[in-house]
Design a protein around this motif. Structure first.
Motif, PDB file in Angstrom:
ATOM      1  N   ASP A  32       0.840  -1.202   0.000  1.00 61.87           N
ATOM      2  CA  ASP A  32       0.000   0.000   0.000  1.00 61.87           C
ATOM      3  C   ASP A  32       0.872   1.247   0.000  1.00 61.87           C
ATOM      4  O   ASP A  32       2.089   1.182   0.200  1.00 61.87           O
ATOM      5  N   LYS A  62       1.137   4.782   1.740  1.00 60.31           N
ATOM      6  CA  LYS A  62       0.573   5.410   2.940  1.00 60.31           C
ATOM      7  C   LYS A  62       0.596   6.927   2.902  1.00 60.31           C
ATOM      8  O   LYS A  62      -0.225   7.577   3.539  1.00 60.31           O
ATOM      9  N   PHE A  97      -2.345  -9.737   9.608  1.00 60.42           N
ATOM     10  CA  PHE A  97      -1.803  -8.838   8.579  1.00 60.42           C
ATOM     11  C   PHE A  97      -0.384  -8.529   9.051  1.00 60.42           C
ATOM     12  O   PHE A  97      -0.193  -7.929  10.107  1.00 60.42           O
ATOM     13  N   ASN A 100      -0.956  -6.593  12.426  1.00 62.46           N
ATOM     14  CA  ASN A 100      -2.319  -6.117  12.627  1.00 62.46           C
ATOM     15  C   ASN A 100      -3.196  -7.353  12.708  1.00 62.46           C
ATOM     16  O   ASN A 100      -2.896  -8.372  12.078  1.00 62.46           O
ATOM     17  N   ARG A 158      -6.266  -7.836  11.669  1.00 64.74           N
ATOM     18  CA  ARG A 158      -7.403  -7.611  10.768  1.00 64.74           C
ATOM     19  C   ARG A 158      -6.835  -7.508   9.368  1.00 64.74           C
ATOM     20  O   ARG A 158      -5.615  -7.571   9.189  1.00 64.74           O
ATOM     21  N   PRO A 214      -6.308   0.069   2.191  1.00 68.66           N
ATOM     22  CA  PRO A 214      -7.014  -0.528   1.047  1.00 68.66           C
ATOM     23  C   PRO A 214      -6.471  -1.868   0.532  1.00 68.66           C
ATOM     24  O   PRO A 214      -6.865  -2.271  -0.569  1.00 68.66           O
ATOM     25  N   GLU A 215      -5.640  -2.587   1.285  1.00 66.87           N
ATOM     26  CA  GLU A 215      -5.117  -3.848   0.741  1.00 66.87           C
ATOM     27  C   GLU A 215      -6.231  -4.860   0.458  1.00 66.87           C
ATOM     28  O   GLU A 215      -6.166  -5.623  -0.510  1.00 66.87           O
TER      29      GLU A 215
END
Ligand code: AMP
Ligand code: GLY
Length: 423
Positions: free
Chosen positions: A218, A220, A275, A291, A293, A297-298
């Protein structure tokens, strides 16, 4: 099966889009959802951390499966709340229990976990206001730039990378003594700076076995050439072209396997997504963060490449039979570009009508900070929509996303025009 997705971003619209394709899904609900989820599911006006409100909705709508999008409810223990409740304990929840969610909820917890299980990551030490003097001394032993991380959740803003030693000391004081990030910076992790290119790896686990989803990268920063303030993410690409077979093997054997085995050894129950934020230093992967979750936007590039029925996967994760699932991936590349409100990630206006949505044919538009109002779709957040496209390679996919964006507009719309520039 009736399914509830918690969250309101592009990630949750993508989950809903993928779940809605499953024949196993009878009724789909999203809380609180957005204008995109409203088209394919029933939005429920409940906050993701209102556990009692969620409980009532789960009972009223005979929900069988809850998919938790963002980290906050996980770190606050939504999975444990379900397990402790007679009426809810048989309902499947996708997302780890509170103890394991600390991998994202506390940087120090994550660093100790990695140290214990010999997972490659940056060297570190952590400090509180009681040993701030030692923190200053530790900074003096490091080479710039200095990496300072608030231990707790700080909405993606808790990491500072600073060139100057005096400034690093003064920020350490701001964080520890003046509560720059509130309670989240009552403890600060100071890390060795790792120089390399970043990518992310997404893992599904039922607590016993794991499956690896496609990698993604992504973007950032708000500005082109990766400049300016950090955002939630301005675009993403999957797969990551520089992640060779050999490099992916290193990620699996040095990082994914020991992570899942570490969770088991430490008795941290985990049914959900992991993640793993990685950095490629030379030819070796190191972990920057966990992470608990999926990324946003991945998700908007990873799930469109998954050929499996997502509900089958969630069922297997809940039953502990993930090992029986064979993950099938679309060979095409997928890219997404975020349209954001002018001014984001600082102050921005809301309520701007979005035009051209019906014109887009060659991309999938995932709504994020957008709501339906009087038959119109209007902006309601900083990150407004993610425009996802497929291509035989990432260049082709990116080109399609930009062509679709040319059909869309709202007042003060902004997006990065260089997604993929560094690949
Ligand atoms: P985090 O919230 O831990 O993902 O950190 C946010 C961003 O800071 C990462 O995406 C990296 O770009 C950068 N970062 C974090 N830790 C390090 C490190 N040890 N070395 C270099 N960059 C880092
Ligand atoms: N895109 C980064 C994240 O979801 O944390």
């Amino acid at each position: 099966m009736n399914i509830l997705v918690l969250g309101s971003g592009g990630r949750e619209h993508t989950f809903a889009w993928k779940i809605a394709q499953s024949e196993k899904c009878d009724s789909l609900f999203v809380a609180p959802g957005n204008s995109g989820t409203a088209e394919i599911a029933t939005n429920l006006n409940i906050s993701v951390t209102d556990f009692e409100g969620i409980k009532n909705a789960v009972i009223t709508h005979h929900i069988d499966l809850v998919v938790v999008g963002p980290e906050d409810p996980l770190v606050q223990g939504i999975h444990d709340y379900f397990l402790a409740d007679e009426d809810l304990k048989s309902i499947s929840v996708i997302g780890p229990q509170k103890a394991a969610a600390e991998l994202e909820g506390s940087k120090e917890f994550a660093k100790e976990f990695m140290k214990r299980h010999e997972i490659p990551t940056a060297a570190y030490s952590s400090f509180t206001k009681d040993n701030i003097e030692e923190g200053y001394q530790f900074l003096e032993t490091l080479q710039p730039p200095y990496v300072l991380k608030a231990d707790g959740l700080a909405a993606g803003k808790g990491v500072l990378i600073i060139q100057d030693l005096d400034e690093a000391k003064s920020e350490l004081k701001n964080m520890l003594v003046d509560a720059k990030f509130g309670n989240a910076s009552a403890k600060v992790v100071i890390e060795e700076f790792l120089d390399g290119i970043e990518l992310s790896c997404f893992v599904l686990t039922d607590g016993k076995d794991y499956k690896i989803l496609p990698t993604a990268k992504d973007y950032k920063r708000i500005g082109e050439g990766d400049t300016g303030l950090n955002t939630g993410g301005m675009g993403a690409v999957s797969p990551v072209p520089f992640a060779s077979e050999e490099f992916l093997n290193k990620i699996e054997h040095r990082i994914v396997k020991p992570t899942v085995e570490g969770l088991k050894k430490d008795n941290l129950p985990y049914v959900g997504f992991i993640f793993i934020g990685l950095i490629k230093v030379g030819d070796d992967p190191k972990v920057i963060e966990y992470n608990v979750r999926m990324g946003d936007p991945e998700t908007e590039v990873v799930l469109p490449r998954l050929k499996n029925d997502l509900v089958d996967i969630f069922e297997a994760m809940s039953k502990g039979t993930l090992s029986e699932i064979e993950i099938e991936i679309d060979n095409r590349a997928a890219t997404t570009i975020m349209l954001v409100s002018g001014g984001y990630p600082e102050a921005y206006e809301k309520g701007k009508e979005i035009f051209g949505l019906d014109e887009v044919k060659d991309s999938i538009v995932f709504h994020a900070g957008a709501q339906s109002r009087d038959g119109k779709v209007v902006t309601s957040g900083g990150r407004v929509m993610a425009i996802t496209s497929y291509g035989s390679n990432y260049e082709e996919a990116i080109k399609k996303s930009y062509q679709s964006i040319n059909l869309l507009c709202f007042d003060k719309m902004y997006y990065r025009k260089d997604i993929g520039f560094d690949l």
